[in-house]
Write an enzyme that holds these catalytic residues in place. Structure first.
Site, short mmCIF file in Angstrom:
data_model
loop_
_atom_site.label_atom_id
_atom_site.label_comp_id
_atom_site.label_asym_id
_atom_site.label_seq_id
_atom_site.Cartn_x
_atom_site.Cartn_y
_atom_site.Cartn_z
N ASP A 450 7.00 2.61 53.66
CA ASP A 450 7.14 2.20 52.27
C ASP A 450 6.49 3.28 51.40
O ASP A 450 5.27 3.44 51.40
CB ASP A 450 6.45 0.84 52.07
CG ASP A 450 6.67 0.28 50.66
OD1 ASP A 450 7.01 1.05 49.75
OD2 ASP A 450 6.46 -0.94 50.48
N HIS A 451 7.33 4.00 50.65
CA HIS A 451 6.83 5.14 49.89
C HIS A 451 6.01 4.74 48.67
O HIS A 451 5.44 5.60 48.00
CB HIS A 451 8.00 6.02 49.45
CG HIS A 451 7.68 7.49 49.43
ND1 HIS A 451 6.42 7.99 49.72
CD2 HIS A 451 8.44 8.58 49.15
CE1 HIS A 451 6.44 9.29 49.62
NE2 HIS A 451 7.65 9.69 49.27
N ARG A 452 5.93 3.45 48.38
CA ARG A 452 5.05 3.02 47.28
C ARG A 452 3.59 3.19 47.64
O ARG A 452 2.75 3.47 46.77
CB ARG A 452 5.33 1.55 46.93
CG ARG A 452 6.69 1.27 46.33
CD ARG A 452 6.92 -0.22 46.11
NE ARG A 452 6.87 -0.97 47.38
CZ ARG A 452 7.05 -2.28 47.47
NH1 ARG A 452 7.28 -2.99 46.36
NH2 ARG A 452 7.01 -2.89 48.64
#
Length: 480
Positions: A450-452
């Site tokens: 999850d690139h968040r």
């Protein structure tokens, strides 16, 4: 509670998961007339998470089973009635307490089914709502069609004990007002939906104007010739290929249970968390040799030792070195929740669909303990006995696509997790080893995150650590 209700106990569909609202009855283990004891398994149901066996909470004799196998039932709906005092004499028509409870709830809601508060069951006034909704004169028609004892029990349940039982003959089934929802039991409504029949167009033949299965089948047969007439094809037929001849060559599988929940979860994950996937190809020859050695180790006797075990251990060590990846995104509170424990999920393909049970506190387990937990997890999943609690609370997941001969893939995150590792097939390939091209055992790993909350640096460090451990498995000791 009346004396009748104390004797004839209704068992309602429980919430066997975390906030689930319905379950499908897969198999009944008892039938009316069977003796049951408290704790005896009476049926198997499938929720959106797993198949679960339901134990009976009463001692007695089964008097009624309300739903057939394959029917989806709302949480809180009565599914079975048990006579807890069969020695008291002949049962006074227990059927009067049974299916009408669920049927009344369905019929009393013209705009849809009433929401069920999880853990509390259906509203206790459902049978009374049906009594208020009856058309003028319908009460007499309903009671007249019952045996006197059954009518007396029904009157008691409706709060009218001692009321006279009408003896007038039942009138013809009343015609339904166009604005009123057609009367039909939940299984009949499902049948009509599956056959594409509008219940408003079906002529009811059941008591009190209730539509039966036979009515739906008759309506389906009556509309079949119309499909052959030179008329515009229905939208559903056009969408699936047009002609009935094409549809006859298709197999349609209802989307429900685990498969339905998995599909929704994957859609939510794919369109909520910004996925990034990185790949690395690694020489795992030393790891494969270690697997063979561990199979001969007395401490691993009786345990299943395979490459997945060492991949799991490598991931746990990489997380220990990079704990920031073991986290979750809390959208509501706008927080990143870092977990100080690792509940390691293993994606498992089952006949009912993909499930992801997890090993709780996997980071604290020794290699033999981890091997035992993995073996138990896989065996339980294959038997379809994974409990909903075993699939809750996962923090990171491994999907072993290599068992299918697949090199790698771009796995989708399990909802609520920040990373998932795909372990590809181990194959003998030419590889440069110590300056020479040699045949080596090679595999490709893919890590989606999850690139968040996981940036490229963190994701790359985790994947590189896993690869380094598998290339030189002695790091399981030096890095741990």
């Amino acid at each position: 509670m009346t004396a009748t209700e104390q004797r004839f106990r209704e068992f309602k569909m429980p919430d066997v998961g975390e906030g689930l609202t319905e379950a499908e009855i897969l198999k009944w283990y008892v039938q009316p007339g069977d003796t049951v004891t408290d704790g005896q398994v009476i049926c198997e149901v499938e929720t959106a998470k797993a198949a679960v066996e339901l134990p009976c909470p009463y001692d007695g004799v089964v008097q009624a089973v309300h739903f057939d196998e394959g029917v989806t039932v709302d949480v809180g709906t009565s599914i079975i009635v048990v006579d807890t005092n069969p020695g008291a004499g002949p049962a006074e028509a227990p059927a009067a307490q049974a299916a009408p409870a669920a049927e009344a709830e369905e019929e009393a809601e013209p705009q849809g089914r009433q929401a069920v508060l999880v853990g509390y069951g259906a509203a206790p006034s459902s049978t009374k709502r049906r009594a208020r909704k009856a058309q003028p004169g319908a009460a007499g028609a309903s009671a007249a069609g019952q045996e006197p004892a059954a009518a007396a029990v029904q009157a008691e349940l409706n709060g009218h004990a001692g009321a006279a039982v009408p003896s007038a003959p039942a009138p013809a089934a009343p015609s339904l007002p166009t604005a009123e929802r057609p009367l039909a039991k939940p299984p009949v409504r499902k049948l009509a939906k599956d056959l594409g029949i509008d219940l408003a167009t079906v002529t009811p033949t059941g008591p009190d104007g209730v539509i039966t299965r036979e009515d739906v089948h008759a309506a389906a047969s009556a509309t079949a010739p119309a499909a052959e007439a030179p008329a515009p094809a229905p939208a559903a037929a056009v969408a699936t290929g047009g002609s009935e001849a094409v549809r006859a060559r298709e197999t349609r599988i209802p989307i429900k249970g685990v498969r339905k929940a998995t599909a929704q979860a994957m859609v939510n994950s794919a369109f909520t968390a910004p996925h990034v996937t990185e790949f690395i190809t690694v020489d795992v020859t030393r790891t494969m040799k270690l697997v063979q050695e561990l199979k001969q180790d007395p401490d691993m006797a009786g345990l299943r030792v395979n490459p997945l075990l060492l991949v799991a251990k490598a991931l746990l060590v990489a997380i220990k070195r990079n704990p920031e990846i073991n986290a979750a995104w809390d959208e509501e509170n706008q927080e990143i929740v870092r977990k100080d424990y690792v509940n390691l999920g293993i994606a498992a393909a089952t006949p009912r669909g993909l499930i992801v049970p997890n090993i709780k506190d996997a980071e604290a387990k020794t290699l033999p303990q981890l091997a035992a937990a993995l073996g138990e997890l896989v065996a339980t999943a294959r038997e379809g006995k994974t409990a909903p609690g075993d699939m809750a609370g996962g923090t990171v997941t491994i999907t072993n696509v290599g068992v299918f001969g697949v090199d790698t893939g771009t796995p989708i995150l399990n909802p609520g997790e920040s990373a998932i590792l795909a372990f590809g097939a181990v194959k003998l390939q030419p590889w440069v080893h110590k300056g020479k091209v040699k045949p080596r055992q090679v595999t490709t790993l893919a890590l989606s995150f999850d690139h968040r909350l996981v940036d490229g640096e963190l994701g790359s460090k985790v994947l590189a650590d896993i690869a380094a451990i598998l290339e030189h498995p002695k790091r399981l000791i030096t890095w741990a």
